[in-house]
Write an enzyme that holds these catalytic residues in place. Structure first.
Site, short mmCIF file in Angstrom:
data_model
loop_
_atom_site.label_atom_id
_atom_site.label_comp_id
_atom_site.label_asym_id
_atom_site.label_seq_id
_atom_site.Cartn_x
_atom_site.Cartn_y
_atom_site.Cartn_z
N CYS A 1 0.89 -1.15 0.00
CA CYS A 1 0.00 0.00 0.00
C CYS A 1 0.93 1.21 0.00
CB CYS A 1 -0.98 -0.03 1.18
SG CYS A 1 -0.23 -0.16 2.82
N ALA B 1 2.41 2.71 3.10
CA ALA B 1 3.43 2.50 4.13
C ALA B 1 3.66 1.03 4.46
CB ALA B 1 3.04 3.25 5.41
N GLY B 2 2.75 0.17 4.06
CA GLY B 2 2.89 -1.25 4.38
C GLY B 2 2.52 -1.59 5.80
N ARG C 1 -3.15 -1.21 5.43
CA ARG C 1 -3.87 -1.95 4.39
C ARG C 1 -3.10 -3.21 3.97
NH1 ARG C 1 -4.67 3.27 0.72
NH2 ARG C 1 -2.58 3.54 1.58
#
Length: 144
Positions: A75, A77-78, A81
């Protein structure tokens, strides 16, 4: 960056946004699946709808893994999501319950933090699996 994807052998990408570009779609052998996990609230009301909502993403990931290919889930920033999507994959492929999946995922990537309504999606998925158990590909001990 296509060079980073190639260097790491990534040929499949799950884009967990509704608007980030699929930068290398149709080129360089990268396959994409857009999974708008933040929009789950429009579709997911119970366990059955959670399974239906996540099924296409699981089929994309499972198909790639069964062919011996790598999958990147991302996504912005990881953390939220993509992190929640990773937790859902641990639930689906590993048979973990939501809290265990979050714990395992955080141990591997501490930034993961399902927030807002994302934990509710995982809870609906857990309820759906309790009503219609899935056969997991990996035993839970694989994730310890």
């Amino acid at each position: 960056n296509i060079d980073v994807l190639k260097k790491n052998g990534i040929t499949n990408v799950v884009n967990c946004t509704d608007n980030m570009p699929l930068y290398h779609e149709g080129t360089a052998g990268i396959n994409y699946y857009r999974f708008d996990i933040a929009g789950h609230w429009r579709f997911v009301k119970d366990g059955h709808s959670a399974i239906a909502f996540t099924r296409p993403m699981f089929e994309f990931v499972g198909g790639a893994v069964s062919r011996g290919e790598s999958v990147l889930v991302h996504c912005l920033a990881g953390a939220h999501r993509a992190g929640t999507t990773g937790c859902a994959c641990l639930m689906h492929f590993g048979g973990l319950e939501a809290n265990n999946a979050i714990h395992v995922a955080k141990r591997l990537r501490p930034i993961i933090d399902p927030i807002g309504t994302l934990p509710q999606l995982l809870q609906h998925l857990q309820k759906g699996y309790a009503q219609a158990p899935q056969s997991s590909l990996y035993p839970e001990t694989h994730f310890k």
